[in-house]
Design a protein around this motif. Structure first.
Motif, mmCIF file in Angstrom:
data_model
loop_
_atom_site.group_PDB
_atom_site.id
_atom_site.type_symbol
_atom_site.label_atom_id
_atom_site.label_comp_id
_atom_site.label_asym_id
_atom_site.label_seq_id
_atom_site.Cartn_x
_atom_site.Cartn_y
_atom_site.Cartn_z
ATOM 1 N N GLU A 189 50.574 38.757 47.258
ATOM 2 C CA GLU A 189 49.964 39.975 47.803
ATOM 3 C C GLU A 189 48.783 40.458 46.957
ATOM 4 O OE1 GLU A 189 50.183 43.507 50.484
ATOM 5 O OE2 GLU A 189 50.958 41.479 50.605
ATOM 6 N N THR A 190 48.930 40.401 45.653
ATOM 7 C CA THR A 190 47.873 40.937 44.786
ATOM 8 C C THR A 190 47.077 39.836 44.078
ATOM 9 O OG1 THR A 190 49.588 41.302 43.138
ATOM 10 C CG2 THR A 190 48.846 43.220 44.355
ATOM 11 N N TYR A 191 47.318 38.556 44.477
ATOM 12 C CA TYR A 191 46.656 37.436 43.808
ATOM 13 C C TYR A 191 45.132 37.539 43.834
ATOM 14 C CZ TYR A 191 44.774 32.633 43.611
ATOM 15 O OH TYR A 191 44.018 31.521 43.348
ATOM 16 N N PHE A 192 44.558 37.740 45.038
ATOM 17 C CA PHE A 192 43.103 37.736 45.140
ATOM 18 C C PHE A 192 42.479 38.923 44.419
ATOM 19 C CE2 PHE A 192 44.408 35.073 48.686
ATOM 20 C CZ PHE A 192 43.568 33.975 48.516
ATOM 21 N N LEU A 193 43.161 40.049 44.533
ATOM 22 C CA LEU A 193 42.673 41.256 43.880
ATOM 23 C C LEU A 193 42.703 41.075 42.355
ATOM 24 C CD1 LEU A 193 41.718 44.018 44.628
ATOM 25 C CD2 LEU A 193 44.076 44.730 44.963
ATOM 26 N N THR A 194 43.806 40.509 41.852
ATOM 27 C CA THR A 194 43.955 40.263 40.425
ATOM 28 C C THR A 194 42.866 39.305 39.938
ATOM 29 O OG1 THR A 194 46.331 40.516 40.713
ATOM 30 C CG2 THR A 194 45.608 39.471 38.693
ATOM 31 N N LYS A 195 42.637 38.257 40.712
ATOM 32 C CA LYS A 195 41.640 37.266 40.341
ATOM 33 C C LYS A 195 40.242 37.901 40.308
ATOM 34 C CE LYS A 195 40.442 32.480 41.458
ATOM 35 N NZ LYS A 195 40.719 31.375 42.406
ATOM 36 N N ASP A 196 39.947 38.707 41.328
ATOM 37 C CA ASP A 196 38.648 39.399 41.362
ATOM 38 C C ASP A 196 38.450 40.259 40.114
ATOM 39 O OD1 ASP A 196 38.075 38.298 43.786
ATOM 40 O OD2 ASP A 196 38.425 40.110 44.956
ATOM 41 N N GLU A 197 39.519 40.963 39.723
ATOM 42 C CA GLU A 197 39.438 41.827 38.546
ATOM 43 C C GLU A 197 39.094 41.008 37.308
ATOM 44 O OE1 GLU A 197 40.759 45.468 37.907
ATOM 45 O OE2 GLU A 197 39.554 45.306 39.722
ATOM 46 N N CYS A 198 39.739 39.845 37.176
ATOM 47 C CA CYS A 198 39.516 39.012 35.992
ATOM 48 C C CYS A 198 38.092 38.462 35.986
ATOM 49 C CB CYS A 198 40.524 37.868 35.949
ATOM 50 S SG CYS A 198 42.208 38.438 35.673
ATOM 51 N N VAL A 199 37.625 38.012 37.148
ATOM 52 C CA VAL A 199 36.261 37.485 37.231
ATOM 53 C C VAL A 199 35.262 38.589 36.882
ATOM 54 C CG1 VAL A 199 34.502 36.573 38.801
ATOM 55 C CG2 VAL A 199 36.856 35.689 38.892
ATOM 56 N N GLU A 200 35.507 39.786 37.413
ATOM 57 C CA GLU A 200 34.612 40.911 37.185
ATOM 58 C C GLU A 200 34.555 41.321 35.713
ATOM 59 O OE1 GLU A 200 35.117 45.420 38.214
ATOM 60 O OE2 GLU A 200 35.070 44.342 40.111
ATOM 61 N N ALA A 201 35.648 41.056 34.987
ATOM 62 C CA ALA A 201 35.722 41.484 33.586
ATOM 63 C C ALA A 201 34.820 40.659 32.681
ATOM 64 C CB ALA A 201 37.169 41.418 33.091
ATOM 65 N N LYS A 202 34.344 39.507 33.179
ATOM 66 C CA LYS A 202 33.429 38.633 32.429
ATOM 67 C C LYS A 202 33.940 38.324 31.012
ATOM 68 C CE LYS A 202 29.175 40.173 34.757
ATOM 69 N NZ LYS A 202 29.624 39.585 36.029
ATOM 70 N N SER A 203 35.083 37.691 30.939
ATOM 71 C CA SER A 203 35.630 37.282 29.644
ATOM 72 C C SER A 203 35.041 35.929 29.279
ATOM 73 C CB SER A 203 37.138 37.143 29.753
ATOM 74 O OG SER A 203 37.441 35.968 30.490
ATOM 75 N N GLY A 204 35.376 35.427 28.070
ATOM 76 C CA GLY A 204 34.944 34.085 27.693
ATOM 77 C C GLY A 204 35.958 33.018 28.063
ATOM 78 N N VAL A 205 36.991 33.411 28.833
ATOM 79 C CA VAL A 205 38.058 32.459 29.159
ATOM 80 C C VAL A 205 37.524 31.377 30.089
ATOM 81 C CG1 VAL A 205 40.177 32.263 30.515
ATOM 82 C CG2 VAL A 205 39.949 34.062 28.788
ATOM 83 N N SER A 206 37.841 30.097 29.810
ATOM 84 C CA SER A 206 37.324 29.008 30.632
ATOM 85 C C SER A 206 38.323 28.564 31.692
ATOM 86 C CB SER A 206 36.944 27.821 29.751
ATOM 87 O OG SER A 206 38.067 27.441 28.976
ATOM 88 N N LYS A 207 39.573 28.943 31.526
ATOM 89 C CA LYS A 207 40.603 28.466 32.459
ATOM 90 C C LYS A 207 41.589 29.602 32.726
ATOM 91 C CE LYS A 207 43.335 24.230 33.006
ATOM 92 N NZ LYS A 207 43.895 23.111 32.212
ATOM 93 N N LEU A 208 41.853 29.815 34.000
ATOM 94 C CA LEU A 208 42.725 30.916 34.404
ATOM 95 C C LEU A 208 43.866 30.318 35.227
ATOM 96 C CD1 LEU A 208 42.775 33.965 34.180
ATOM 97 C CD2 LEU A 208 41.228 34.092 36.119
ATOM 98 N N GLY A 209 45.070 30.460 34.716
ATOM 99 C CA GLY A 209 46.218 29.941 35.456
ATOM 100 C C GLY A 209 46.939 31.082 36.163
ATOM 101 N N PHE A 210 47.233 30.893 37.445
ATOM 102 C CA PHE A 210 47.994 31.914 38.168
ATOM 103 C C PHE A 210 49.349 31.364 38.564
ATOM 104 C CE2 PHE A 210 43.902 33.927 38.689
ATOM 105 C CZ PHE A 210 44.243 35.271 38.597
ATOM 106 N N ILE A 211 50.372 32.111 38.263
ATOM 107 C CA ILE A 211 51.709 31.774 38.750
ATOM 108 C C ILE A 211 52.086 32.845 39.750
ATOM 109 C CG2 ILE A 211 54.122 31.413 38.118
ATOM 110 C CD1 ILE A 211 53.146 30.690 35.295
#
Lengths: 483, 483
Positions: free
Chosen positions: B61-83
């Motif tokens: 339910e909140t996967y896409f919203l969560t992902k958008d938030e992370c992308v918007e945060a502009k971190s230096g993370v190169s890999k994002l794993g979602f469970i």
């Protein structure tokens, strides 16, 4: 005896914000039973209007809305007179123009019953009896006020001291000794205790001739301009009534003074009918809240609310929004589409301070509701964004907007209920629900409801400027095109 | 040492209603600086993610919203794993699946740093130092918790009693003596006074192997189904990360138990790093209000408000509405498009009671905001009436809605910003701002934003049934068509 009720429909009612606004004044406020204060006053007036006529003093801005309210109230009144003030000039001028109009229409000895539009009276029979007593004294050339027997040491009202002996031959009418301005609490307690003081209800009874003479004697700076304003008024008549649109330049010269200062406190011809008729002046949200019985915890709720350990609160939601309250006490909460009030019960009078602040910064919420009334119906702004604005437009049966044009905006119209005849440039089309049309910028257009039910239409405006002032009106059935 | 932060993004946050809703949980709540709690947590995680990877446990339910938030945060993370959890099964199961996924991806000795998504940490340097101490101990097979030195006798947190002597060779890590559940005030005062107790921050550090072994020993009813749920998961990978959608049947068998009960209180391998890092758990509106300095009268205001003799209030208006407050004190007022909260400061914890009541009567306001998030963007219901409904639809660049059809409703679409490619039955058309189209009921249609800026479109639906469930999806790029 011809009694002509004259309803003075003014007063912004800033203590009843956010429901009352400058363009939606206090008399239009609806109570729990669905009737507005104005409608209740109008029906009460109609019951004593033995000439079948009621006169309403209001202004151009609220004229159509006021008229709609009266029609909707379904009274037995056969004739409705409207006097439209071009500017606000206080009660002496309002009563002056009404006296001159009533004299013209019904003769100098016609009896006027002046009533504010925003009061409540529970006991209609007692009201009727008091009016009859007052009218008889008025017929003899007297000014008569109405004095309410006080039930508590109210500091928000003025008081009238009266002579305990009635006038000779008029058992219910007494001479006024003096008027007392809104007192401090200690003084109010004394006034209530001595039995010689009454609340000044702000209602008056006199003949047109008496009032014109008294104004001429005590307030010529009011009388002369008001008579000129009536003489130079624009008039229209129909089978149901008439409209007198006062001349602005003349009326603007009238002194801004209340009838109490201009006449009542200066004349020695002022009397009072003491009455008990379940009268109340709806001065604040506290007064409104007290009109309904509370639940077991002292709460009074209108609309959607969920409470948890809440006591003695008045909550009015006008907008379908959910209000959740936790642990609060003694609050007044009034929620409208664009503004919310939260006040403590004991500070209900200070709501006007918020309105003053909003007016100072010219915030829309002191003046307009999100739904704006027009002669043809209403529009409601649903959303404003960058280069677009959406409205719900409701057109009354057989009503029409002006033939108009916008320089800067295009409009998409979608009919969702009722039917529309639309002039769009050279074309004339008819739309049914679920049909749409497009009005490009620069096109002359007109929206007409030819049907017998409301037309509901969604308008999406697009353009770089979307202000309400981007409108060129060519023709208007409500007289809104300058000659 | 590979440190893999694992953010547990759950918790409805019912005490932060009406901003938090079931479909818009607490980690998404934005603070005054515009960042959400999740974004702050994600950025903090990214600074210690020395393997360049962060794992987030959330739900479909909140996967896409969560992902958008992370992308918007502009971190230096190169890999994002979602469970993605198919159902809510408490923290033991969430940590179990994360441990199994981390073991698969990085090997049994990878170090996991488990972080709730809804906490604040002011001192990032102290946080980084604490994580390094914890990671070293974790590498040796220990479970490490984080204990915050208490600054007041808080009754809303659990406490950890620790051995005053540090572990041999690990100056900053101490053995845990016992966990203390949320105490009464008197007990809390003692715990704070004795200097041997810390607040349990709910953060943990251990290797994947250690956690899997501990779960196997103390909570096999959690471990076995979670491993099966990972083994039978649907997976997808891209260059930026991966998604593991757990098997619903297997995951549903896992015991519903917290990691504290399942492991921490049962294992003798639990340690703690005492830290001072400006930590706070955003447990209620009171905690949020305390993040900003008050004005001279103790008020904290976000959005439009006019105050008159108001003290110590927190007022948050999310919706452009004007809030007028008179004479009130010590209130929390939170206003959103469709719901309003008014609570006393000392009852901030009881806001959840309102949510419970709303849930009981199945009122939308416990679950949804007026703006609803979808993988392709958002829609906002602006107005609902008899046989019509209006929405503002915002489609993200390069996003598209499913190819779909409605049986009962027609749709009028007007583009107000951006550009749209539209499949409408057999036609494919492109619309620019101020252009419109009409989708009759029964037509297959699709809305695509081919551009590089948001597409904003107004939709007016007409029909006798306008429920969201009147939708037949034929194709969907976000996997929302059942196979």
């Amino acid at each position: 005896m011809n009694i002509i009720p004259v309803i003075i429909c003014g007063g912004a009612g800033t203590r009843l914000w956010p429901v009352s606004r400058e363009a939606f004044p206090k008399p239009l406020l609806k109570l729990a039973d669905g009737q507005s204060l104005l409608q209740k006053t109008f029906l009460r007036a109609s019951h004593v209007a033995n000439a079948g006529e009621v006169v309403i003093v209001t202004n151009r801005e609220t004229y159509f809305l006021t008229k709609d309210e009266c029609v909707e109230a379904k009274s037995g009144v056969s004739k409705l007179g409207f006097i439209l003030e071009p500017s606000a000039r206080n009660t002496a001028a309002a009563i002056g123009v009404a006296a001159e109009v009533v004299r013209e229409q019904h003769g100098a000895d016609a009896i006027m019953l002046v009533m504010p539009a925003d009061q409540l009276v529970e006991d209609e029979a007692a009201f009727g009896a008091a009016v009859r007593h007052a009218a008889r004294a008025a017929q003899e050339g007297r000014i008569v006020t109405f004095g309410i027997r006080p039930t508590k040491p109210e500091t928000g009202y003025g008081y009238i001291e009266f002579d305990s002996a009635p006038l000779p031959g008029a058992q219910a009418v007494h001479k006024v000794v003096r008027f007392v301005e809104k007192p401090q609490l200690g003084v109010a307690e004394e006034l209530v205790a001595d039995g010689r003081h009454l609340w000044n209800a702000g209602m008056f009874c006199f003949t047109a001739e008496t009032m014109l003479a008294e104004l001429g004697k005590h307030a010529p700076t009011v009388l002369e301009p008001t008579i000129a304003a009536v003489n130079e008024a624009k008039r229209s008549t129909s089978k149901d009534g008439y409209t007198v649109e006062l001349d602005g330049a003349q009326f603007g010269r009238a002194e801004d003074i209340s009838i109490d200062y201009a006449v009542m406190e200066r004349s020695d011809n002022v009397n009072v009918v003491p009455c008990e008729m379940g009268w109340s002046d709806i001065g604040s949200w506290l007064a409104i809240s007290e009109l309904t019985a509370p639940d077991a915890r002292g709460n009074r709720i209108y609309g959607g609310a969920e409470l948890y350990e809440v006591d003695n609160c008045f909550i009015r939601s006008e907008n379908g929004r959910m209000i959740g309250a936790v642990g609060v006490q003694d609050l007044i909460v009034v929620d409208t589409a664009d503004a919310l009030l939260i006040a403590t019960r004991d500070r209900a009078q200070d709501v006007k301070q918020i309105v003053a602040k909003l007016k100072k910064v010219n915030h829309d919420a002191y003046k307009l509701h999100r739904t704006v009334h027009r002669p043809w119906g209403t529009y409601t702004v649903l959303e404003e964004g960058d280069r677009f604005k959406m409205k719900r437009i409701v057109v009354k049966p057989n009503a029409q907007l002006s033939l108009q044009m916008h320089h800067h905006r295009s409009e998409h119209w979608i009919v969702v209920s009722g039917c529309a005849d639309i002039v769009n440039g050279e074309q004339v089309i008819s739309l049914q629900p679920n049909e749409s049309t497009y009005i490009p910028a620069g096109h002359e257009h007109r929206l007409i409801n030819p049907g017998v039910m409301d037309l509901v239409l969604i308008e999406v405006q697009c353009g770089e400027y979307l202000g309400e002032d981007d409108i060129v009106r060519f023709e208007d059935v409500y007289g809104r095109v300058p000659a």
